[in-house]
Design a protein around this motif. Sequence first.
Motif, short mmCIF file in Angstrom:
data_model
loop_
_atom_site.label_atom_id
_atom_site.label_comp_id
_atom_site.label_asym_id
_atom_site.label_seq_id
_atom_site.Cartn_x
_atom_site.Cartn_y
_atom_site.Cartn_z
N UNK A 88 0.83 -1.21 0.00
CA UNK A 88 0.00 0.00 0.00
C UNK A 88 0.86 1.26 0.00
N UNK A 89 1.93 1.24 0.78
CA UNK A 89 2.75 2.44 0.94
C UNK A 89 3.75 2.66 -0.19
N UNK A 90 4.08 1.61 -0.94
CA UNK A 90 5.18 1.73 -1.90
C UNK A 90 4.87 1.37 -3.34
N UNK A 91 3.85 0.53 -3.58
CA UNK A 91 3.65 -0.03 -4.92
C UNK A 91 2.26 0.25 -5.48
N UNK A 92 2.22 0.44 -6.81
CA UNK A 92 0.96 0.53 -7.53
C UNK A 92 0.98 -0.48 -8.66
N UNK A 93 -0.09 -1.27 -8.81
CA UNK A 93 -0.12 -2.35 -9.80
C UNK A 93 -1.10 -2.05 -10.93
N UNK A 94 -0.67 -2.32 -12.18
CA UNK A 94 -1.53 -2.18 -13.35
C UNK A 94 -1.35 -3.44 -14.19
N UNK A 95 -2.49 -4.07 -14.57
CA UNK A 95 -2.42 -5.34 -15.30
C UNK A 95 -3.13 -5.24 -16.65
#
Length: 256
Positions: A88-95
């Motif tokens: 939550x604090x460091x990563x953003x995911x796109x698929x």
Amino acid sequence: MERKEILVADKITKIYGIGTKTLYEALHEVSLTMYEGEFVCIMGPSGAGKSTFINNLSTIDIPTKGKVFINGKEVRVMSEGEIGKFRYENLGFIFQEFNLLDSLTIFENIAVPLTLANVDKKEITKRVEEVAKKLDVAQTLDKYPNECSGGQRQRVAICRALVTNPKLIVADEPTGNLDSKNSHEILSLFKELNEKEGVSILMVTHDSKIASYSSKLLYIKDGIIDRTIEREGLSQKEYFYKIVDINSSESQELFE
């Protein structure tokens, strides 16, 4: 000025089928250092280990051997709860598959990571509206995913990834389900986020044109990084042709 390391992989190996007769080594002692503000693309033939690599770098999976550090913290020593908070604090995911929840409005979909983190409702509204305006989907906030176009849904997925202000965006074939016009718009947006706002991006693609938006290319073959290309002073067109050359030479090897 010294560049800050955002992601470090130290000789990571991934073996599937441990405890069975069919062991398969998908990655073999792969190392990578990615710096803050870089836009790194991963390419390679089918089955080369691209998605396995990105999953093991981004806490979706854990390497069999080796270490992964994100923003200076080692992933393998964290508990599941710590990894969830860390994501939550460091990563953003796109698929490639937008992974939007059909029963939620666009506003609610974008807000999911903030809601799960118990962020204050006023702060959620503020952040969702800001990111939706930035990505030009503010007009869809009251709609449901099935009422939006493919391009809009991918923009919404990007909004959801950005709404937590992540240190690193991880994108696996983010334009795989889009036409060429929407693909260009999404990659132009990635480039702008990277160059103007300093967002670090790690992306997998099979498309040389898409890869040409990055600043560095890693070509994975048989579970190792076979080649690396830095864009440096090249124009996007020159960089694109270098990427095409790699893919062409790999294809020619099939017939030798």
